[in-house]
Design a protein around this motif. Structure first.
Motif, PDB file in Angstrom:
ATOM      1  N   HIS A  37       0.841  -1.203   0.000  1.00  0.00           N
ATOM      2  CA  HIS A  37       0.000   0.000   0.000  1.00  0.00           C
ATOM      3  C   HIS A  37       0.876   1.253   0.000  1.00  0.00           C
ATOM      4  O   HIS A  37       1.869   1.335   0.730  1.00  0.00           O
ATOM      5  CB  HIS A  37      -0.900  -0.002   1.232  1.00  0.00           C
ATOM      6  CG  HIS A  37      -2.086   0.903   1.135  1.00  0.00           C
ATOM      7  ND1 HIS A  37      -1.986   2.276   1.070  1.00  0.00           N
ATOM      8  CD2 HIS A  37      -3.421   0.627   1.070  1.00  0.00           C
ATOM      9  CE1 HIS A  37      -3.185   2.801   0.988  1.00  0.00           C
ATOM     10  NE2 HIS A  37      -4.078   1.821   0.985  1.00  0.00           N
ATOM     11  N   PHE A  38       0.478   2.242  -0.823  1.00  0.00           N
ATOM     12  CA  PHE A  38       1.299   3.457  -0.948  1.00  0.00           C
ATOM     13  C   PHE A  38       1.343   4.271   0.347  1.00  0.00           C
ATOM     14  O   PHE A  38       2.249   5.094   0.534  1.00  0.00           O
ATOM     15  CB  PHE A  38       0.797   4.329  -2.111  1.00  0.00           C
ATOM     16  CG  PHE A  38      -0.514   5.032  -1.861  1.00  0.00           C
ATOM     17  CD1 PHE A  38      -0.535   6.371  -1.495  1.00  0.00           C
ATOM     18  CD2 PHE A  38      -1.725   4.359  -2.001  1.00  0.00           C
ATOM     19  CE1 PHE A  38      -1.732   7.033  -1.265  1.00  0.00           C
ATOM     20  CE2 PHE A  38      -2.924   5.011  -1.775  1.00  0.00           C
ATOM     21  CZ  PHE A  38      -2.933   6.350  -1.410  1.00  0.00           C
ATOM     22  N   LEU A  39       0.392   4.048   1.257  1.00  0.00           N
ATOM     23  CA  LEU A  39       0.390   4.748   2.542  1.00  0.00           C
ATOM     24  C   LEU A  39       1.081   3.936   3.644  1.00  0.00           C
ATOM     25  O   LEU A  39       1.188   4.404   4.769  1.00  0.00           O
ATOM     26  CB  LEU A  39      -1.044   5.069   2.965  1.00  0.00           C
ATOM     27  CG  LEU A  39      -1.780   6.123   2.136  1.00  0.00           C
ATOM     28  CD1 LEU A  39      -3.234   6.231   2.572  1.00  0.00           C
ATOM     29  CD2 LEU A  39      -1.095   7.485   2.243  1.00  0.00           C
ATOM     30  N   GLY A  40       1.489   2.740   3.323  1.00  0.00           N
ATOM     31  CA  GLY A  40       2.084   1.867   4.341  1.00  0.00           C
ATOM     32  C   GLY A  40       1.040   0.890   4.877  1.00  0.00           C
ATOM     33  O   GLY A  40       0.162   0.444   4.137  1.00  0.00           O
ATOM     34  N   ASP A  41       1.120   0.558   6.143  1.00  0.00           N
ATOM     35  CA  ASP A  41       0.172  -0.379   6.756  1.00  0.00           C
ATOM     36  C   ASP A  41      -1.114   0.366   7.081  1.00  0.00           C
ATOM     37  O   ASP A  41      -1.411   0.682   8.233  1.00  0.00           O
ATOM     38  CB  ASP A  41       0.780  -0.997   8.016  1.00  0.00           C
ATOM     39  CG  ASP A  41      -0.073  -2.132   8.559  1.00  0.00           C
ATOM     40  OD1 ASP A  41      -0.997  -2.573   7.846  1.00  0.00           O
ATOM     41  OD2 ASP A  41       0.176  -2.572   9.699  1.00  0.00           O
TER      42      ASP A  41
END
Length: 251
Positions: A37-41
């Motif tokens: 995911h581009f936002l992280g977790d």
């Protein structure tokens, strides 16, 4: 035995891939749904920042998750001993994901295909309404808040909306003369930025408010802000709508 276990895990990986793409990263039997995911977790890291604002034990209270996506917050509320939990979303793709996660994790959560503009059809008020990451995707944001207030929020609402622009809030009087222009140029005045085409490559990002606009819109629609536990996140109590606000239509 190990071969059968590995086979089952491979089948699970294949099913998760078939249900993609996933916007919410969740872990099912050790397998993440959106590990890149581009936002992280996301949204786990976001939830960690404000989860203290929600009681650890919801004691059987009813929860409505509006714009539930794959059900992350619905499942978190169920894990906190909520009673009836209903997630609604207008996208059947996300609802297929949500039902799959519920089945795999053994969580009794109901999901329905429905937009926020249709919540009057539920004919039910909920102890807690979750309305996170939805407002800026709507062409009629105030209407949505009015409908939630009148039809489904019985007590509290957990709210989040993308914000851009000035984060400070300026002091405003209740009224200004028609000749007043300068107030609209002040930093911290409530503003909604209209996105005609795309923002972050998403054509469904329509109105992006600053902090002052978010809080003013919540108050205008009858919500009392009780807590702002994290940037963009608010815990609200149902109050009285603005005296000049027309009741929303029955949709």
């Amino acid at each position: 035995m190990d071969a059968r276990r590995n086979s089952t895990k491979e089948e699970l990986k294949e099913r998760i891939a078939e249900l993609g793409p996933w916007f919410q990263n969740m872990e099912i039997q050790g397998i993440k749904t959106a590990p890149d995911h581009f936002l992280g977790d996301y949204p786990t890291f976001k939830w960690k920042g404000f989860r203290h604002a929600v009681p650890e034990d919801l004691e059987g209270r009813s929860v409505l998750d509006v714009g539930c996506n794959a059900g992350f917050y619905s499942f978190e509320m169920k894990r906190r001993n909520a009673g009836r939990v209903l997630g609604i979303d207008s996208d059947p793709h996300y609802l297929r994901q949500a039902r799959f996660v519920a089945e795999q994790c053994g969580l009794d959560v109901e999901f329905q295909e429905m937009s926020v503009y249709e919540v009057g059809r539920l004919k039910e008020k909920f102890d807690l309404v979750i309305f996170m990451g939805v407002l800026y995707h709507l062409r009629h944001p105030l209407l949505a808040l009015d409908l939630l207030h009148d039809h489904v929020v019985g007590d509290r609402m957990l709210f989040q909306c993308l914000q851009r622009g000035e984060e400070r809030i300026c002091d405003l009087k209740d009224d200004y003369d028609f000749s007043e222009w300068d107030i609209f140029e002040r930093r911290g005045y409530p503003r909604l930025y209209f996105v005609e085409e795309r923002y972050a490559s998403d054509p469904t990002n329509w109105f992006i408010p600053n902090k002052a606009a978010v809080e003013a819109m919540l108050r205008s629609s009858g919500f009392v802000i009780e807590d702002n536990p994290e940037r963009e996140v608010y815990l609200c109590r149902r109050g009285e709508r603005h005296y000049a606000a027309d009741p929303p239509p029955h949709l």
